[in-house]
Design an enzyme around this catalytic site. Structure first.
Site, PDB file in Angstrom:
ATOM      1  N   ALA A   1       0.857  -1.181   0.000  1.00 36.26           N
ATOM      2  CA  ALA A   1       0.000   0.000   0.000  1.00 36.26           C
ATOM      3  C   ALA A   1       0.892   1.229   0.000  1.00 36.26           C
ATOM      4  O   ALA A   1       2.114   1.119   0.150  1.00 36.26           O
ATOM      5  CB  ALA A   1      -0.904   0.000   1.222  1.00 36.26           C
ATOM      6  N   MET A   2       0.280   2.407  -0.160  1.00 39.54           N
ATOM      7  CA  MET A   2       1.051   3.652  -0.189  1.00 39.54           C
ATOM      8  C   MET A   2       0.279   4.740   0.538  1.00 39.54           C
ATOM      9  O   MET A   2      -0.901   4.943   0.299  1.00 39.54           O
ATOM     10  CB  MET A   2       1.323   4.054  -1.643  1.00 39.54           C
ATOM     11  CG  MET A   2       2.044   5.383  -1.782  1.00 39.54           C
ATOM     12  SD  MET A   2       3.725   5.346  -1.093  1.00 39.54           S
ATOM     13  CE  MET A   2       3.930   7.073  -0.650  1.00 39.54           C
ATOM     14  N   GLU A   3       1.030   5.467   1.371  1.00 35.43           N
ATOM     15  CA  GLU A   3       0.420   6.412   2.301  1.00 35.43           C
ATOM     16  C   GLU A   3       0.160   7.793   1.703  1.00 35.43           C
ATOM     17  O   GLU A   3       0.389   8.802   2.373  1.00 35.43           O
ATOM     18  CB  GLU A   3       1.320   6.554   3.533  1.00 35.43           C
ATOM     19  CG  GLU A   3       2.690   7.222   3.282  1.00 35.43           C
ATOM     20  CD  GLU A   3       3.835   6.277   3.000  1.00 35.43           C
ATOM     21  OE1 GLU A   3       3.580   5.179   2.485  1.00 35.43           O
ATOM     22  OE2 GLU A   3       4.997   6.634   3.280  1.00 35.43           O
ATOM     23  N   ASN A   4      -0.338   7.880   0.466  1.00 31.91           N
ATOM     24  CA  ASN A   4      -0.694   9.195  -0.074  1.00 31.91           C
ATOM     25  C   ASN A   4      -1.630   9.887   0.913  1.00 31.91           C
ATOM     26  O   ASN A   4      -2.571   9.296   1.415  1.00 31.91           O
ATOM     27  CB  ASN A   4      -1.403   9.045  -1.414  1.00 31.91           C
ATOM     28  CG  ASN A   4      -0.693   8.076  -2.332  1.00 31.91           C
ATOM     29  OD1 ASN A   4       0.481   8.235  -2.603  1.00 31.91           O
ATOM     30  ND2 ASN A   4      -1.401   7.047  -2.768  1.00 31.91           N
TER      31      ASN A   4
ATOM     32  N   GLU B   1      -0.626   2.360   7.083  1.00 34.06           N
ATOM     33  CA  GLU B   1      -0.788   3.555   6.237  1.00 34.06           C
ATOM     34  C   GLU B   1      -1.439   4.688   7.020  1.00 34.06           C
ATOM     35  O   GLU B   1      -1.076   5.858   6.852  1.00 34.06           O
ATOM     36  CB  GLU B   1      -1.605   3.221   4.983  1.00 34.06           C
ATOM     37  CG  GLU B   1      -1.067   2.063   4.142  1.00 34.06           C
ATOM     38  CD  GLU B   1       0.409   2.152   3.825  1.00 34.06           C
ATOM     39  OE1 GLU B   1       0.922   3.272   3.671  1.00 34.06           O
ATOM     40  OE2 GLU B   1       1.066   1.090   3.754  1.00 34.06           O
TER      41      GLU B   1
END
Ligand SMILES: [Zn+2]
Length: 854
Positions: free
Chosen positions: A267-270, A301
């Site tokens: 996942a990516m913490e935008n 995240e």
């Protein structure tokens, strides 16, 4: 890739010169269904401390059509090597860049995916580390924060999500325009855009007067499998827990979680728009371990919204702290949040994070947690087990060292002091020193600036009548592999020692002693004069990061009774210890197999069961004496079949054993059972042979020559989805013929058209331990092509190939020699060298373990 690097020194110089105010970014995605390129227009306002000075802005794009600085057009030749040179800055500047940027299929930049289920196009961005510049021109470094205002033109009927809440689109005809509000000041790498006919489910987090809108999105073809309620429940637990522990309200306007296709990471913490791999929307039955992992990812995240997004590392050398904090936060939240479904999260942490860290820390490439990150190439190979797993383990040790209350007190002060800013490690350590009163300089030097794992061993003397006469903890310096950076040191360890007794067949803890271990020998007078317990377990509760050895009597009890610990954490510690003894050649593979088969009988933790299954397979394929290997594999497959038949109907254990059998079936009877389960002529009560399990069964039948291409096509017709296409690619590459191997190889190495996911699937099918003879020809081909792969492919794609196609199953001196010859002659760049050296270390370790098993 050449020409896309950025050094730390360049970033420092640029940060000293510039203050970036704001970006207005217009993206025209009306071409998304056709692919190719899209129009990107950036207007950025920034000040410069030295008028007249020059700098550059980053951009990776096929073409630039306009560069205007302070109303003056600059030559388009100023764009070269992924940079636009900006000479003659004013005190206050406005720059306009118009470019044609490219959609990607590698999961980097703006990824474009067409869903075979509906023919629709789905886009999402992935920018960490330096890929926002593939979508818009920007100063790509974490300490040049700014406000970002996106304006997006996209097909009518689409959903467009970014960091700011989604506005009502305007316009008519085939396209619409979404004009987003500016974001708070943030780094480029956490900006985001997700666009396509995604579907959403909505809720809100409410706490007193606070209301944060929540959204969960996926493709329509996955909607029937999206359990949004479960996702919202974990998310809200995280909001409650983190807001309380951090004493800081969630800092963004809304919180969307988007499950997107072909995503490289977990996942990516935008900020406010987290992207997650959409395998987390489960199409088929999975075990509770998968739900636990998904929940951990969600919490990880969410923790980044504060640690990473609100307060951001100045440069990538503190990436480890960013990731370690989020990893620690996910585990502590699972362990403590009221209503958590996974309060045993420290068992999972010990089982997975520690195992990963210990493995990585023994590779020749190991490095201190505080790595020297001189440029972007350094950081891109540093998303490793040191950065995530060892860092988080050491952070857990730090919490034990300063105490959890003082730890969170320091963290609270840190967020208040540095909100919306950038920091270094010393800023956090300073806050923790103030809160705890402990001097962390020595601690930090020993733990963060040196590499390797200490070994802790008990030294005890016991009288004839079983009374402990003396007890000490011996500490050994790390055995650093040749060529590893850093010196081998002893460290301060805060540990617990557990005392366990056998009571009615169970191993139960009767006492626990917590103490500081320092130096080579630490006496433990608290234990003298007491009767020797059945098991003495060092590092109980897994507070520290160390290899632990058992005394002979404890080892004998554990070998027989590993499954009988009533708590899952000491079991996980003993599993880990036996596994690293096997990897180190201190425990023969055949003995490990016996221990594991015995311990698995009572292991209730499904995550641990699945890890042990994987470890057994690795041990048998790589570490077993080749002369005995087939015997061991048969014993394992037979045990898997028996356990599958005995497991409770419909249980997670039943599914795990079904997968284990599907991965290891060898006899005619076992393979006939797989075929029967697949065609429905055989059933096992409670076992759902659903879409994913069908592919697993078919994969083994294909690899053993029991199913052909027609069977693969038929299965794909049943499951013509992107996942189905990936499984079919794995199956085709797994066929036991020279033609199939050649086809798979050519599609990955000689062509560059596969998407990141299909390529990964082909590599998984290609590498089959049972097909060593067919694969032998590819060692030479690997070394002939690996350098060109590294030079011509994107980072993600080349990393898959370099690690994935290395001849890992060809455990021989010849493989080591071929590797060494290539290393000596190819003059590889450091990042490429590192990946090959790591792969080589696997073969070297396997050779030693095989000798130990002989
Ligand atoms: Zn993270």
């Amino acid at each position: 890739m050449p020409g896309t690097n950025l050094t730390r020194e360049e970033a420092r110089t640029r940060a000293a010169l510039l203050h970036v105010e704001a970006y207005d970014i217009e993206l025209d995605l009306s071409s998304a269904r056709e692919g190719g390129t899209f129009r990107s227009t950036t207007v950025v306002r920034f000040t410069a401390t030295e008028p007249g000075a020059s700098t550059f802005i980053d951009l990776v794009a096929p073409a630039v059509t306009e560069i205007v600085l302070n109303g003056r057009a600059l030559p388009l030749e100023n764009f070269s090597d992924s940079r636009i040179a900006l000479p003659g800055l004013a005190a206050e500047n406005e720059l306009r860049v118009v470019a044609d940027c490219a959609y990607t299929n590698t999961g980097e930049g703006l990824h474009r995916f067409v869903d075979p289920a509906d023919g629709e196009t789905y886009l999402y961005t992935q920018f960490e580390v330096p890929d926002a510049r593939r979508v818009f021109a920007n100063f790509e470094q974490p300490d040049l924060k700014a406000a970002f205002a996106f304006t997006v033109t996209a097909p009518a009927g689409w959903v467009v999500i970014s960091n700011s809440p989604t506005p009502e689109p305007t316009g008519d005809g085939d396209t619409r325009v979404w004009t987003f509000e500016p974001t708070p000041r943030m780094s480029t790498y956490i900006t985001a855009l997700v666009a396509g006919p995604y579907v959403g489910v909505f809720d809100a987090y409410e706490n007193g007067a606070q209301r944060v809108p929540l959204g969960v999105y996926c493709r329509p073809s996955l909607r029937e499998f999206l359990d949004a309620d479960a996702i919202f429940a974990v998310t809200k637990q995280g909001f409650d827990y983190f807001q309380d522990k951090f004493d800081f309200a969630y800092p963004f306007a809304k919180y969307d979680q988007l499950f997107v296709p072909e995503f490289n990471a977990g996942a990516m913490e935008n900020a406010g728009a987290v992207t997650l791999r959409d395998q987390y929307v489960f199409r088929s039955k999975v075990t509770d371990a998968s739900y636990e992992l998904r929940a951990a990812t969600i919490l990880h995240e969410l923790a980044h919204m504060w640690f990473g997004d609100l307060v951001t590392m100045e440069w990538w050398n503190d990436l480890w702290l960013n990731e370690s904090f989020a990893t620690f936060a996910e585990a502590v939240c699972q362990a403590e949040a009221p209503g958590s479904k996974w309060p045993h999260s420290w068992t999972t942490f010990a089982n997975q994070m520690k195992t990963w860290a210990y493995r990585q820390d023994q590779l020749p490439s190991t490095h201190p947690i505080m790595a020297e990150i001189n440029d972007l190439e350094d950081v891109q190979v540093n998303f490793d087990g040191i950065t995530y797993a060892k860092g988080a383990s050491v952070l857990k040790q730090l919490v034990a060292y300063v105490g959890q209350d003082a730890f969170f007190q320091g963290v609270r002060a840190y967020f208040k002091r540095h909100a919306w800013g950038n920091t270094r490690l010393t800023d956090l350590l300073g806050a923790l020193e103030e809160a705890s009163g402990r001097d962390l300089r020595t601690w930090s030097k020993a733990w963060l600036e040196t590499a390797g794992i200490n070994v802790l061993r008990p030294a005890l003397e016991v009288s004839a009548d079983g009374v402990i006469e003396s007890f000490a903890v011996l500490q050994e310096a790390p055995a650093l592999p040749a060529g590893a950076r850093g010196e081998a040191v002893l460290r301060p360890h805060r540990i617990a020692i557990g005392l366990y007794e056998l009571v009615d067949g169970d191993l139960v803890r009767t006492d626990r002693i917590e103490l500081d271990v320092d130096g080579a020998r630490t006496e433990v007078p608290q234990l003298t004069g007491r009767p020797r317990p059945a098991v003495l377990l060092l590092n109980d509760d897994d507070l520290s990061y160390a290899k632990v050895r058992l005394d002979a009597e404890s080892l004998a009890v554990v070998t027989e009774h590993l499954g009988d610990f009533t708590d899952s954490l000491p079991r996980a510690l003993c599993w880990a210890s036996s596994w690293d003894m096997t990897r180190d050649g201190e425990l023969a593979t055949r003995d490990y197999l016996s221990l594991a088969l015995s311990g698995l009988r009572r292991e209730s933790d499904i995550g641990v069961v699945q890890s042990v299954h994987r470890q057994i397979k690795v041990a048998l394929e790589l570490y077993a004496d080749p002369a005995w290997r087939e015997t061991g594999l048969q014993r394992w497959a037979a045990a898997a079949e028996t356990s599958l038949r005995e497991a409770p109907a419909g249980s997670d254990h039943q599914l795990a054993w079904a997968r284990a059998l599907a991965a290891s079936a060898r006899t005619d009877g076992q393979l006939a059972l797989l075929a029967g389960l697949l065609d429905g002529s055989e059933t096992i009560e409670g076992l759902a042979v659903d879409t994913e399990l069908r592919w697993t069964l078919l994969g083994r039948l294909v690899a053993t020559g029991r199913a052909d291409e027609a069977a693969i096509d038929a299965e794909l017709a049943r499951d013509n989805t992107s996942s189905g296409q990936e499984h079919a690619a794995t199956c085709r590459a797994a066929r036991p013929t020279a033609e199939a191997k050649a086809e798979a190889w050519a599609s990955v190495v000689e062509s560059d058209t596969l998407t990141n996911y299909v390529q990964e699937a082909v590599i998984a099918g290609f590498q089959q331990p049972d097909q060593r003879d067919l694969l032998a020809a590819y060692t030479e081909k690997y070394f002939a092509s690996v350098k060109q792969v590294w030079e011509t492919r994107s980072h993600e794609i080349s990393q898959q190939i370099i690690g994935g196609l290395y001849p890992a199953y060809s455990v021989s001196q010849a493989t080591l020699d071929a590797t060494d010859a290539w290393l000596a002659s190819a003059d590889p760049a450091p990042a490429l060298r590192r990946q090959v050296v790591e792969a080589r270390a696997g073969v070297e370790r396997a050779l030693k373990a095989q000798a130990a098993d002989r």
